[in-house]
Design an enzyme around this catalytic site. Structure first.
Site, PDB file in Angstrom:
ATOM      1  N   PRO A  11       0.792  -1.231   0.000  1.00  0.00           N
ATOM      2  CG  PRO A  11      -0.112  -1.118   2.121  1.00  0.00           C
ATOM      3  CD  PRO A  11       0.527  -2.067   1.160  1.00  0.00           C
ATOM      4  CG  ASN A  12      -0.281   4.377   1.227  1.00  0.00           C
ATOM      5  OD1 ASN A  12      -1.228   4.925   0.658  1.00  0.00           O
ATOM      6  ND2 ASN A  12      -0.386   3.858   2.429  1.00  0.00           N
ATOM      7  NE  ARG A  19       1.081  13.686  -1.088  1.00  0.00           N
ATOM      8  CZ  ARG A  19       0.215  12.812  -1.538  1.00  0.00           C
ATOM      9  NH1 ARG A  19       0.242  11.563  -1.140  1.00  0.00           N
ATOM     10  NH2 ARG A  19      -0.709  13.156  -2.397  1.00  0.00           N
ATOM     11  CE1 TYR A  24       9.361   4.902   2.853  1.00  0.00           C
ATOM     12  CE2 TYR A  24       7.856   6.769   2.733  1.00  0.00           C
ATOM     13  CZ  TYR A  24       8.299   5.621   3.368  1.00  0.00           C
ATOM     14  OH  TYR A  24       7.683   5.198   4.516  1.00  0.00           O
ATOM     15  CG  ASN A  75       8.601  -2.283  -0.085  1.00  0.00           C
ATOM     16  OD1 ASN A  75       8.087  -2.370   1.032  1.00  0.00           O
ATOM     17  ND2 ASN A  75       9.164  -1.173  -0.525  1.00  0.00           N
ATOM     18  CB  ALA A  78       1.749  -0.027   6.118  1.00  0.00           C
ATOM     19  CG  HIS A  81       5.727  -2.584   9.818  1.00  0.00           C
ATOM     20  ND1 HIS A  81       7.028  -3.019   9.833  1.00  0.00           N
ATOM     21  CD2 HIS A  81       5.706  -1.530   8.935  1.00  0.00           C
ATOM     22  CE1 HIS A  81       7.761  -2.256   9.024  1.00  0.00           C
ATOM     23  NE2 HIS A  81       6.977  -1.354   8.464  1.00  0.00           N
ATOM     24  CG  ASP A  88      -0.329 -17.395   8.185  1.00  0.00           C
ATOM     25  OD1 ASP A  88       0.740 -17.573   8.808  1.00  0.00           O
ATOM     26  OD2 ASP A  88      -1.432 -17.256   8.751  1.00  0.00           O
ATOM     27  CD  GLU A  99      11.064  -7.996   5.060  1.00  0.00           C
ATOM     28  OE1 GLU A  99      11.539  -9.022   5.597  1.00  0.00           O
ATOM     29  OE2 GLU A  99      10.441  -7.121   5.689  1.00  0.00           O
ATOM     30  CG  HIS A 101      11.408  -2.791   3.942  1.00  0.00           C
ATOM     31  ND1 HIS A 101      10.045  -2.684   3.820  1.00  0.00           N
ATOM     32  CD2 HIS A 101      11.653  -3.969   4.544  1.00  0.00           C
ATOM     33  CE1 HIS A 101       9.481  -3.754   4.352  1.00  0.00           C
ATOM     34  NE2 HIS A 101      10.434  -4.553   4.791  1.00  0.00           N
ATOM     35  CB  SER A 103      13.112   3.813   4.602  1.00  0.00           C
ATOM     36  OG  SER A 103      12.072   2.981   5.098  1.00  0.00           O
ATOM     37  NE  ARG A 108      10.965   5.508   8.220  1.00  0.00           N
ATOM     38  CZ  ARG A 108       9.956   5.441   7.346  1.00  0.00           C
ATOM     39  NH1 ARG A 108       9.940   4.494   6.420  1.00  0.00           N
ATOM     40  NH2 ARG A 108       8.968   6.311   7.404  1.00  0.00           N
ATOM     41  NE  ARG A 112       7.803   3.925   9.633  1.00  0.00           N
ATOM     42  CZ  ARG A 112       6.683   4.118   8.912  1.00  0.00           C
ATOM     43  NH1 ARG A 112       6.250   3.185   8.094  1.00  0.00           N
ATOM     44  NH2 ARG A 112       6.014   5.256   9.006  1.00  0.00           N
TER      45      ARG A 112
END
Ligand code: CA2
Length: 150
Positions: A11-12, A19, A24, A75, A78, A81, A88, A99, A101, A103, A108, A112
């Site tokens: 998401p996002n 932004r 990021y 990635n 959110a 976390h 699963d 995995e 990320h 950042s 942070r 996170r």
């Protein structure tokens, strides 16, 4: 035939480049997709790059990956976390999972620092921005070659 690698974005991440560039980076998700396509081709892989804001859609894509993909780079944003459902699905997929990320999640906020995705991942790359995706593809190429040769 080249191995297909599913590259999942949560998401996002569709907002990248618009932004919080200090966190990021300035690259858009389309920029990262292009870089992944080039890197995958150079490594003899095929990148299947997707983004969703919907947890269940990500879970379904992971379930389906078993049929046609050789590895997953994720990635989960959110959902990293929060999502036991995604963890699963990744644990059940029987594919190597890396995995990523953008950042460094450990520099942070404390919330996170924990990743459910990490429970299902062979390894994690964080803090290196968009380059992390290319490093993850290099890791997948090495893993798949090693598997063939072993
Ligand atoms: O560093 C990463 O790649 C993250 O997965 C990004 C997630 C964050 O929740 C994770 O803790 C770490 C956030 C992605 C949202 O991206 C935005 C980009 C531009 C503007 C707003 C959000």
């Amino acid at each position: 035939m080249s191995h297909k690698v599913l590259i999942l974005n949560g998401p996002n991440l569709n907002l990248l480049g618009t932004r919080q560039p200090e966190v990021y980076g300035r690259q858009t998700l389309a920029d990262i997709e292009g870089a992944c396509a080039r890197q995958a081709a150079a490594l003899g892989l095929q990148a299947d790059f997707r983004q969703s804001n919907v947890e269940g859609e990500l879970v379904t894509w992971v379930q389906e990956a078993r049929a046609g993909h050789a590895a997953i780079i994720v990635n989960a944003a959110a959902y990293t976390h929060t999502s036991v459902a995604l963890m699963d699905a990744l644990l059940a997929c029987d594919l190597p999972v890396i995995e990523v990320h953008l950042s460094n999640i450990h520099r942070r906020e404390a919330f996170r620092h924990h990743s459910y995705v990490s429970k299902a991942a062979l390894g994690m790359i964080c803090g290196l921005g968009a380059h992390g995706y290319e490093l993850a593809l290099a890791a997948v190429a090495r893993l798949l070659n090693t598997t063939v040769e072993a």
